[in-house]
Design a protein around this motif. Structure first.
Motif, PDB file in Angstrom:
ATOM      1  N   UNK A  32       8.041  21.090  -5.555  1.00 39.90           N
ATOM      2  CA  UNK A  32       7.382  22.327  -5.127  1.00 39.90           C
ATOM      3  C   UNK A  32       8.055  23.574  -5.689  1.00 39.90           C
ATOM      4  N   UNK A  33       9.191  23.406  -6.396  1.00 43.45           N
ATOM      5  CA  UNK A  33       9.882  24.562  -6.984  1.00 43.45           C
ATOM      6  C   UNK A  33       9.690  24.658  -8.489  1.00 43.45           C
ATOM      7  N   UNK A  34       8.854  23.776  -9.060  1.00 37.06           N
ATOM      8  CA  UNK A  34       8.644  23.818 -10.520  1.00 37.06           C
ATOM      9  C   UNK A  34       7.526  24.818 -10.830  1.00 37.06           C
ATOM     10  N   UNK A  35       7.859  25.835 -11.629  1.00 35.92           N
ATOM     11  CA  UNK A  35       6.884  26.911 -11.868  1.00 35.92           C
ATOM     12  C   UNK A  35       5.791  26.534 -12.862  1.00 35.92           C
ATOM     13  N   UNK A  36       6.191  25.773 -13.886  1.00 38.43           N
ATOM     14  CA  UNK A  36       5.239  25.458 -14.953  1.00 38.43           C
ATOM     15  C   UNK A  36       4.333  24.302 -14.512  1.00 38.43           C
ATOM     16  N   UNK A  37       3.027  24.523 -14.558  1.00 37.20           N
ATOM     17  CA  UNK A  37       2.072  23.530 -14.046  1.00 37.20           C
ATOM     18  C   UNK A  37       2.206  22.190 -14.764  1.00 37.20           C
ATOM     19  N   UNK A  38       2.328  22.228 -16.099  1.00 37.39           N
ATOM     20  CA  UNK A  38       2.352  20.967 -16.859  1.00 37.39           C
ATOM     21  C   UNK A  38       3.663  20.218 -16.652  1.00 37.39           C
ATOM     22  N   UNK A  39       4.732  20.974 -16.479  1.00 35.95           N
ATOM     23  CA  UNK A  39       6.031  20.366 -16.189  1.00 35.95           C
ATOM     24  C   UNK A  39       5.956  19.692 -14.806  1.00 35.95           C
ATOM     25  N   UNK A  40       5.353  20.381 -13.859  1.00 38.69           N
ATOM     26  CA  UNK A  40       5.157  19.824 -12.505  1.00 38.69           C
ATOM     27  C   UNK A  40       4.363  18.512 -12.585  1.00 38.69           C
ATOM     28  N   UNK A  41       3.270  18.558 -13.341  1.00 43.48           N
ATOM     29  CA  UNK A  41       2.386  17.386 -13.460  1.00 43.48           C
ATOM     30  C   UNK A  41       3.130  16.212 -14.118  1.00 43.48           C
ATOM     31  N   UNK A  42       3.935  16.518 -15.130  1.00 47.09           N
ATOM     32  CA  UNK A  42       4.716  15.460 -15.807  1.00 47.09           C
ATOM     33  C   UNK A  42       5.685  14.795 -14.827  1.00 47.09           C
TER      34      UNK A  42
ATOM     35  N   UNK B 104       0.856  -1.184   0.000  1.00 46.72           N
ATOM     36  CA  UNK B 104       0.000   0.000   0.000  1.00 46.72           C
ATOM     37  C   UNK B 104       0.893   1.236   0.000  1.00 46.72           C
ATOM     38  N   UNK B 105       0.503   2.209  -0.820  1.00 49.82           N
ATOM     39  CA  UNK B 105       1.226   3.488  -0.804  1.00 49.82           C
ATOM     40  C   UNK B 105       0.236   4.576  -0.426  1.00 49.82           C
ATOM     41  N   UNK B 106       0.605   5.393   0.558  1.00 44.64           N
ATOM     42  CA  UNK B 106      -0.204   6.580   0.867  1.00 44.64           C
ATOM     43  C   UNK B 106       0.747   7.766   0.909  1.00 44.64           C
ATOM     44  N   UNK B 107       0.373   8.828   0.190  1.00 42.26           N
ATOM     45  CA  UNK B 107       1.320   9.922   0.013  1.00 42.26           C
ATOM     46  C   UNK B 107       0.615  11.209  -0.365  1.00 42.26           C
ATOM     47  N   UNK B 108       1.357  12.302  -0.257  1.00 38.82           N
ATOM     48  CA  UNK B 108       0.819  13.588  -0.672  1.00 38.82           C
ATOM     49  C   UNK B 108       1.957  14.397  -1.280  1.00 38.82           C
ATOM     50  N   UNK B 109       1.746  14.954  -2.476  1.00 42.77           N
ATOM     51  CA  UNK B 109       2.832  15.689  -3.130  1.00 42.77           C
ATOM     52  C   UNK B 109       2.841  17.142  -2.670  1.00 42.77           C
ATOM     53  N   UNK B 110       3.917  17.898  -3.010  1.00 46.04           N
ATOM     54  CA  UNK B 110       3.800  19.351  -2.884  1.00 46.04           C
ATOM     55  C   UNK B 110       2.620  19.788  -3.749  1.00 46.04           C
ATOM     56  N   UNK B 111       1.836  20.730  -3.262  1.00 48.35           N
ATOM     57  CA  UNK B 111       0.713  21.228  -4.063  1.00 48.35           C
ATOM     58  C   UNK B 111       1.254  22.252  -5.053  1.00 48.35           C
ATOM     59  N   UNK B 112       1.946  21.710  -6.087  1.00 49.06           N
ATOM     60  CA  UNK B 112       2.629  22.516  -7.107  1.00 49.06           C
ATOM     61  C   UNK B 112       3.538  23.516  -6.401  1.00 49.06           C
ATOM     62  N   UNK B 113       3.621  24.803  -6.850  1.00 49.52           N
ATOM     63  CA  UNK B 113       4.544  25.729  -6.170  1.00 49.52           C
ATOM     64  C   UNK B 113       3.783  26.663  -5.221  1.00 49.52           C
ATOM     65  N   UNK B 114       2.647  26.186  -4.705  1.00 50.05           N
ATOM     66  CA  UNK B 114       1.771  27.075  -3.936  1.00 50.05           C
ATOM     67  C   UNK B 114       2.417  27.620  -2.650  1.00 50.05           C
TER      68      UNK B 114
END
Ligand code: SAM
Length: 272
Positions: free
Chosen positions: A176-186, A136-146
């Motif tokens: 959390x330091x990636x500015x571009x949303x799509x780059x972050x998502x990738x 089982x994996x439970x996790x939470x990412x940085x919420x983009x660069x918010x």
């Protein structure tokens, strides 16, 4: 508490009927206990009690739980507390060290402590870390660069105290330091794909995440992630974590609908 009847053929967990049914509700309200100073440094720690409920639903005792972005180790602590083996990765030594200290302390207190291991590393390299098969994996990412955004609702009080982090790090590998949303998502999807490879067949993975508002635009991070991860895991129902203990802000008052976002999505996937 009345746990209800033991289930005759329970392949998923060790719960009894009433405990099982309680978890099936698609939303919950959780009021976290006040944080101890050892974990106050981290800007987005999750409450162990909340994570423990997920772990006891999605695993049996002795199984292996992973958090590839472990922060101060809430998921690993909850895993040990509930008799599961705990594995994790965290990019920043300062958080990983604090987590390892808490894990060792807890492990020393237990009669028969399950194995635990937390590596300081970039989760993109998780395949090289020699973890066992994960149940089982439970996790939470940085919420983009918010966390870099001034006035981000959950960080306002922390900015008034110089000793607390308001973002994780200045590390290039920090998502959390990636500015571009799509780059972050990738990049995030790439890491989760690697994590999925470590899961055994039929194992679940829960990602706790929020949709994001930035500069008047909505970035549906939870929904985008659900879509992207469906390329390699099967999306199951979400559970919505409602928060009713946050300060309300008067955003848009008098001219527009701007919500106070007080819920997270706990997205549940299965490897099928
Ligand atoms: C939302 S926080 C996790 C909080 C954690 N659930 C807790 O309760 O403490 C996200 C974490 O991801 C870490 N992180 C960011 N990029 C990473 C990467 N490439 N590899 C591993 N960890 C990373 C950050 O340092 C941060 O601690």
């Amino acid at each position: 508490m009345d746990r209800g009847k033991p289930l005759k053929h329970n392949r998923l967990n060790d719960l009894h009927s009433k405990e099982w049914i309680k978890f099936q509700k698609s939303w919950f309200i959780h009021r976290p206990a006040r944080r101890q100073s050892a974990v106050l440094l981290h800007p987005a720690k999750f409450p162990e009690e909340l994570i423990a409920e997920f772990i006891t639903f999605f695993t049996k005792q002795g199984q292996a739980v992973l958090d590839p972005m472990a922060g101060t180790g809430s998921a690993l602590i909850a895993a040990l507390q509930t008799g599961r083996r705990a594995y994790g990765v965290e990019l920043q030594d300062k958080y990983a060290d604090s987590a390892r200290e808490r894990l060792q302390k807890l492990s020393d207190e237990l009669d028969d402590p399950p194995e635990h291991r937390l590596e300081t590393a970039n989760a993109a390299n998780i395949a090289d870390l020699d973890f066992p098969e994960i149940d089982y994996c439970i996790t939470s990412p940085p919420y983009w660069d918010m966390l870099h955004r001034k006035g981000f609702d959950t960080q306002q009080e922390r900015r008034e105290d110089d000793s607390l982090d308001v973002h994780y790090s200045d590390d290039e590998a920090d998502l959390g330091n990636i500015e571009d949303y799509h780059h972050f998502l990738d990049n995030l999807t790439h890491i989760y794909r690697k994590v999925a490879e470590l899961l055994r067949e039929q194992a679940y993975m829960t990602v706790i995440v929020k949709n994001i508002k930035k500069g008047g635009t909505i970035y549906p991070l939870a929904w985008d992630l659900a879509g992207r991860m469906s390329e390699f895991l099967t999306l199951k129902d979400e559970k919505i974590w409602c928060q009713d203990d946050l300060r309300l802000g008067p955003y848009g008052m008098g001219y527009a609908w701007v919500s106070n976002t007080m819920h997270h999505y706990c997205l549940n996937f299965r490897k099928e």
